[in-house]
Design an enzyme around this catalytic site. Structure first.
Site, PDB file in Angstrom:
ATOM      1  N   ARG A  65      -9.976 -41.222  10.648  1.00 21.65           N
ATOM      2  CA  ARG A  65     -11.181 -41.574  10.513  1.00 21.65           C
ATOM      3  C   ARG A  65     -12.459 -41.355  11.837  1.00 21.65           C
ATOM      4  O   ARG A  65     -12.898 -40.884  12.829  1.00 21.65           O
ATOM      5  CB  ARG A  65     -11.926 -42.804   9.809  1.00 21.65           C
ATOM      6  CG  ARG A  65     -12.262 -42.255   8.323  1.00 21.65           C
ATOM      7  CD  ARG A  65     -13.484 -43.433   7.686  1.00 21.65           C
ATOM      8  NE  ARG A  65     -14.832 -43.317   8.014  1.00 21.65           N
ATOM      9  CZ  ARG A  65     -15.695 -42.448   5.984  1.00 21.65           C
ATOM     10  NH1 ARG A  65     -14.530 -42.231   4.868  1.00 21.65           N
ATOM     11  NH2 ARG A  65     -15.694 -42.309   6.339  1.00 21.65           N
ATOM     12  N   ASN A 107     -31.714 -40.826   8.267  1.00 21.61           N
ATOM     13  CA  ASN A 107     -31.019 -40.750   6.842  1.00 21.61           C
ATOM     14  C   ASN A 107     -31.764 -40.938   6.148  1.00 21.61           C
ATOM     15  O   ASN A 107     -33.045 -42.098   6.240  1.00 21.61           O
ATOM     16  CB  ASN A 107     -29.549 -42.281   6.713  1.00 21.61           C
ATOM     17  CG  ASN A 107     -28.481 -41.361   5.910  1.00 21.61           C
ATOM     18  OD1 ASN A 107     -28.824 -40.666   5.145  1.00 21.61           O
ATOM     19  ND2 ASN A 107     -28.132 -42.521   5.400  1.00 21.61           N
ATOM     20  N   THR A 108     -31.876 -40.353   5.012  1.00 17.72           N
ATOM     21  CA  THR A 108     -32.349 -41.328   3.614  1.00 17.72           C
ATOM     22  C   THR A 108     -31.416 -41.828   2.742  1.00 17.72           C
ATOM     23  O   THR A 108     -30.778 -41.035   2.218  1.00 17.72           O
ATOM     24  CB  THR A 108     -33.017 -39.406   3.062  1.00 17.72           C
ATOM     25  OG1 THR A 108     -32.253 -38.603   2.629  1.00 17.72           O
ATOM     26  CG2 THR A 108     -33.926 -38.637   3.974  1.00 17.72           C
ATOM     27  N   HIS A 109     -32.488 -42.512   1.889  1.00 13.76           N
ATOM     28  CA  HIS A 109     -32.064 -43.642   0.841  1.00 13.76           C
ATOM     29  C   HIS A 109     -32.690 -42.895  -0.749  1.00 13.76           C
ATOM     30  O   HIS A 109     -33.658 -43.421  -0.547  1.00 13.76           O
ATOM     31  CB  HIS A 109     -31.640 -44.795   1.033  1.00 13.76           C
ATOM     32  CG  HIS A 109     -30.948 -45.339   0.062  1.00 13.76           C
ATOM     33  ND1 HIS A 109     -29.650 -45.085  -0.236  1.00 13.76           N
ATOM     34  CD2 HIS A 109     -31.042 -46.577  -0.162  1.00 13.76           C
ATOM     35  CE1 HIS A 109     -28.955 -46.101  -1.178  1.00 13.76           C
ATOM     36  NE2 HIS A 109     -29.750 -46.656  -1.101  1.00 13.76           N
ATOM     37  N   ASP A 141     -27.257 -47.610  11.088  1.00 18.71           N
ATOM     38  CA  ASP A 141     -26.507 -48.288  12.154  1.00 18.71           C
ATOM     39  C   ASP A 141     -25.351 -48.454  11.762  1.00 18.71           C
ATOM     40  O   ASP A 141     -25.303 -47.435  10.723  1.00 18.71           O
ATOM     41  CB  ASP A 141     -27.755 -50.321  12.408  1.00 18.71           C
ATOM     42  CG  ASP A 141     -27.548 -50.457  10.422  1.00 18.71           C
ATOM     43  OD1 ASP A 141     -26.824 -49.956   9.994  1.00 18.71           O
ATOM     44  OD2 ASP A 141     -28.070 -51.387  10.971  1.00 18.71           O
ATOM     45  N   GLY A 143     -24.224 -50.169   9.196  1.00 17.07           N
ATOM     46  CA  GLY A 143     -24.087 -50.625   8.144  1.00 17.07           C
ATOM     47  C   GLY A 143     -24.030 -50.548   7.066  1.00 17.07           C
ATOM     48  O   GLY A 143     -24.409 -48.784   7.756  1.00 17.07           O
ATOM     49  N   ASP A 145     -26.899 -48.134   4.591  1.00 13.19           N
ATOM     50  CA  ASP A 145     -27.630 -48.402   4.218  1.00 13.19           C
ATOM     51  C   ASP A 145     -28.996 -49.672   4.724  1.00 13.19           C
ATOM     52  O   ASP A 145     -30.106 -50.092   3.958  1.00 13.19           O
ATOM     53  CB  ASP A 145     -28.200 -47.878   3.081  1.00 13.19           C
ATOM     54  CG  ASP A 145     -27.745 -46.930   2.582  1.00 13.19           C
ATOM     55  OD1 ASP A 145     -28.046 -45.951   3.161  1.00 13.19           O
ATOM     56  OD2 ASP A 145     -26.810 -46.851   1.221  1.00 13.19           O
TER      57      ASP A 145
END
Ligand code: GAR
Length: 200
Positions: A65, A107-109, A141, A143, A145
């Site tokens: 990864r 990001n979008t959530h 970051d 984590g 979301d």
């Protein structure tokens, strides 16, 4: 104009909203490249149709990864972005990626964070029985979301909603919020103080 590199894994309707917005001369940002973690991401086709360069960095092509993450960071950096937008990108980016674009990855959530983190937010919201959910744009970051919130918008849950209908209704609000938030960040910049993000 602010240079955006957008990463996608799936349908790419959020990407399409950005491409459409950026085709207007007054929009303060431009999509300079679109990347994906899989060859079959529909978002890649949307980019091609818009004449935007694409790249794919597949996890399976790397030993681990960390190597994948570093290669993804290098592929994005080649387009010299001011802002990196994860738009339905379904893999977690790692430390090399975060270090390369500090405070410049959003990001979008499809939920009102901190509620329902993870990849099944609309389903989790329905199961919990909330009457209002929504969408969140946040700074990424390490984590899941968890990053500082930039913008949110509410979406009511209807009694007859299933996961698909709820997610689609969230996504129509999410696309508008993303286009508006990116425009404001591009036009005015942003500051981060702990968890507090301000667009002046
Ligand atoms: C969006 O609702 C986005 O918030 C969500 O996937 C959808 C992508 O739609 N992302 C996540 O759940 C990330 N954890 P799109 O491919 O049509 O833009």
């Amino acid at each position: 104009r602010t240079r955006l590199v957008v990463l996608v894994s799936g349908t790419g309707t959020n990407l399409q909203a950005l491409l459409d917005a950026a085709s207007a001369p007054g929009y303060p940002a431009v999509v300079v490249a679109v990347g994906a973690d899989r060859d079959d991401a529909q978002g890649l086709k949307r980019a091609e149709r818009a004449g935007v360069p694409t790249f794919v960095v597949r996890l399976a092509d790397f030993a681990d990864r960390g190597e994948w993450d570093a290669a993804l960071a290098a592929a994005v950096a080649a387009y010299d972005p001011d802002l990196v937008v994860l738009a339905g990108f379904m893999k977690l980016v790692g430390t090399a990626f975060l270090a390369r674009f500090p405070g410049r990855i959003i990001n979008t959530h499809p939920a009102l964070s901190p509620a329902f983190p993870g990849v099944h937010a609309p389903r989790d919201a329905l199961r919990y029985g909330v009457k209002i959910t929504g969408c969140t744009i946040f700074l990424v970051d390490e984590g899941i979301d968890t990053g500082p919130i930039i913008a949110q918008a509410p979406v009511p849950v209807r009694v007859d909603d299933d996961e698909t209908s709820l997610h689609e209704r969230i996504k129509s609000v999410e696309r508008a919020l993303l286009v508006d938030t990116v425009a404001r960040m591009a036009a005015f910049g942003w500051t981060v103080d702990g968890r507090k993000v301000t667009i002046p």
